[in-house]
Design a protein around this motif. Structure first.
Motif, PDB file in Angstrom:
ATOM      1  N   ALA A   1       0.857  -1.185   0.000  1.00 22.53           N
ATOM      2  CA  ALA A   1       0.000   0.000   0.000  1.00 22.53           C
ATOM      3  C   ALA A   1       0.891   1.232   0.000  1.00 22.53           C
ATOM      4  O   ALA A   1       1.940   1.251   0.646  1.00 22.53           O
ATOM      5  CB  ALA A   1      -0.922   0.011   1.216  1.00 22.53           C
ATOM      6  N   ALA A   2       0.491   2.251  -0.737  1.00 26.20           N
ATOM      7  CA  ALA A   2       1.250   3.498  -0.800  1.00 26.20           C
ATOM      8  C   ALA A   2       0.276   4.666  -0.864  1.00 26.20           C
ATOM      9  O   ALA A   2      -0.656   4.655  -1.678  1.00 26.20           O
ATOM     10  CB  ALA A   2       2.168   3.513  -2.020  1.00 26.20           C
ATOM     11  N   SER A   3       0.478   5.651   0.003  1.00 24.60           N
ATOM     12  CA  SER A   3      -0.394   6.826   0.013  1.00 24.60           C
ATOM     13  C   SER A   3       0.418   8.090  -0.224  1.00 24.60           C
ATOM     14  O   SER A   3       1.596   8.172   0.124  1.00 24.60           O
ATOM     15  CB  SER A   3      -1.135   6.938   1.353  1.00 24.60           C
ATOM     16  OG  SER A   3      -0.228   7.241   2.408  1.00 24.60           O
ATOM     17  N   GLU A   4      -0.253   9.085  -0.827  1.00 24.75           N
ATOM     18  CA  GLU A   4       0.297  10.437  -0.973  1.00 24.75           C
ATOM     19  C   GLU A   4      -0.839  11.410  -0.713  1.00 24.75           C
ATOM     20  O   GLU A   4      -1.897  11.297  -1.330  1.00 24.75           O
ATOM     21  CB  GLU A   4       0.846  10.673  -2.382  1.00 24.75           C
ATOM     22  CG  GLU A   4       2.037   9.842  -2.764  1.00 24.75           C
ATOM     23  CD  GLU A   4       2.591  10.237  -4.132  1.00 24.75           C
ATOM     24  OE1 GLU A   4       2.818  11.443  -4.353  1.00 24.75           O
ATOM     25  OE2 GLU A   4       2.769   9.349  -4.975  1.00 24.75           O
ATOM     26  N   VAL A   5      -0.637  12.350   0.207  1.00 26.31           N
ATOM     27  CA  VAL A   5      -1.636  13.391   0.446  1.00 26.31           C
ATOM     28  C   VAL A   5      -0.952  14.749   0.412  1.00 26.31           C
ATOM     29  O   VAL A   5       0.191  14.897   0.848  1.00 26.31           O
ATOM     30  CB  VAL A   5      -2.372  13.195   1.789  1.00 26.31           C
ATOM     31  CG1 VAL A   5      -3.230  11.939   1.747  1.00 26.31           C
ATOM     32  CG2 VAL A   5      -1.414  13.137   2.964  1.00 26.31           C
ATOM     33  N   TYR A   6      -1.661  15.735  -0.127  1.00 27.13           N
ATOM     34  CA  TYR A   6      -1.099  17.072  -0.329  1.00 27.13           C
ATOM     35  C   TYR A   6      -2.013  18.111   0.305  1.00 27.13           C
ATOM     36  O   TYR A   6      -3.232  18.080   0.118  1.00 27.13           O
ATOM     37  CB  TYR A   6      -0.947  17.359  -1.827  1.00 27.13           C
ATOM     38  CG  TYR A   6       0.037  16.449  -2.510  1.00 27.13           C
ATOM     39  CD1 TYR A   6       1.371  16.829  -2.657  1.00 27.13           C
ATOM     40  CD2 TYR A   6      -0.357  15.206  -2.984  1.00 27.13           C
ATOM     41  CE1 TYR A   6       2.283  15.992  -3.280  1.00 27.13           C
ATOM     42  CE2 TYR A   6       0.546  14.356  -3.605  1.00 27.13           C
ATOM     43  CZ  TYR A   6       1.867  14.753  -3.746  1.00 27.13           C
ATOM     44  OH  TYR A   6       2.778  13.908  -4.357  1.00 27.13           O
TER      45      TYR A   6
END
Length: 391
Positions: free
Chosen positions: A278-283
């Motif tokens: 699993a990989a997340s990116e939030v900005y």
């Protein structure tokens, strides 16, 4: 190559000229980084290479048209579709995210191999000076240009000072047999810790604290390789959502990856049996975010899933990233087997978002890296979830 300030701020590393000829040692950090790099790079090669008559995952004709990872990922380890960035609504996107994270070396923490690149080079410098695990603080001046430890020194100073404290067990986390803490001028504090059972069984942890540059700017990494069982674990946490420095802040990334090799030879994977990731990116600018997941075994099918969050879906604050209801799944029919990217995946649901509040995206409510790295112990999960800060 980036200049020294940028590279140290990113905390990336590559093993250059420092691998031992007589096996690896917990006293020589570059040995462990180099051995882990061998294992991870071999996984990437298997994900795009053919073995015998059976094509491996990601090699379906609709997925890629090249056998070289470098043509599939940009310099930051982001998926490409030809010369352009791949749209996350593309069904190939989540699988390609992990192909790039595992198989491509960006030279920066965007990818697994890039995350420990700089520390490996700096470890090489320290080893030339001699590391004493006595718990005593020392300040040394290292010669960068003549060391042979760096691939490119054209934009680096000829020498710089490092304050070093090496301890056994690691003073900042007693779960590790050896630890090294580094302070490099105004760039911040860096820590690395190691355990080793054999040349094919070891783990490391690394932590960067750059609060001297900007508050709330840090990152932590953990890698484990168990050659006898053919298993690889990796976790990376870039906790920079609430960091205000221009250019390298205002976002958080979280990677959790587990791989089972079909077999291991010479410290490298021969074929891939299973992957769970699993990989997340939030900005914060926007705000928006994305989560990619993959899970399954190659023989029965590996399911890819993609989730998106944006202003349009109602997110206005960091805490809203913790609500699964604010994430929308992007339809994806891809199922990867040894010979196809369109297998049935019968009964294989892949990895979805957890039920109820979750903090995997590292926007708010999660355990800080400053705390996480002091209590982190070996990773043991065999299927990735997004339920907890510490698996």
């Amino acid at each position: 190559m980036k200049n020294l300030v940028a590279v140290l701020v990113c905390l990336g590393l590559v093993s250059v000229g420092c691998s031992g000829s007589g096996g690896i040692s917990a006293n020589r950090p570059s040995d462990i980084f180099g051995a882990f790099d061998t294992a991870v790079a071999s996984v990437g090669n298997n994900l795009v290479s053919s073995i015998g008559t059976s094509s491996m995952m990601f090699r379906g004709p609709q997925l890629i048209k090249s056998s070289t990872i470098a043509e599939l990922c940009d310099e930051h380890g982001q998926p490409l579709d030809g010369a352009s960035m791949m749209n996350e609504s593309d069904e190939r996107y989540p699988a390609r995210v992990f192909l790039c994270k595992i198989g491509f070396n960006s030279g920066s923490p965007d990818t697994i191999q890039g995350s420990y690149a700089l520390l490996s080079e700096i470890s090489c410098l320290l080893e030339q000076e001699g590391i004493e695990y006595d718990g005593q603080q020392k300040t040394i001046t290292v010669n960068v240009v003549d060391s042979g430890c760096f691939e490119d020194t054209s934009e680096m100073p000829e020498e710089f000072e490092i304050t070093v404290t090496a301890s056994s067990p690691a003073a900042f986390n007693s779960n590790f047999s050896n630890g090294v803490e580094l302070t490099i001028g105004v760039f911040g504090t860096f820590k690395m810790a190691f355990n080793i059972t054999s040349a094919n069984q070891f783990e490391f942890m690394a932590y960067e604290d750059q609060s001297i540059i900007s508050p709330n700017k840090d990152g932590a990494y953990f890698g484990r390789f168990d050659g006898p069982s053919g298993k690889i674990w990796f976790e990376a946490r870039h906790d920079r959502y609430n960091c205000s420095e221009e250019g390298s802040c205002g976002w958080s990334r979280h990677d959790r990856i587990y791989v089972e090799c079909a077999s291991v030879s010479g410290g490298a994977c021969n074929g891939i049996k299973k992957i769970s990731a699993a990989a997340s990116e939030v900005y914060s600018g926007g705000p928006n975010g994305r989560i990619s997941t993959m899970d399954g075994e190659l023989v029965t099918g590996i399911k890819a899933r993609q989730f998106s969050a944006s202003v349009e879906s109602g997110i206005v604050t960091a805490v809203d990233f913790n609500n699964p209801a604010n994430w929308t799944e992007i339809a994806n029919s891809k199922c990867y087997t040894a010979s196809s990217d369109s297998g049935a995946c019968e009964g294989i649901t892949g990895i979805g978002l957890t039920v109820g509040t979750f903090t995997f995206p590292l926007a708010s409510g999660h355990t800080s890296n400053a705390s996480w790295h002091t209590t982190m112990d070996e990773l043991t999960f065999t299927s990735v979830t997004m339920d907890a800060d510490i698996p």
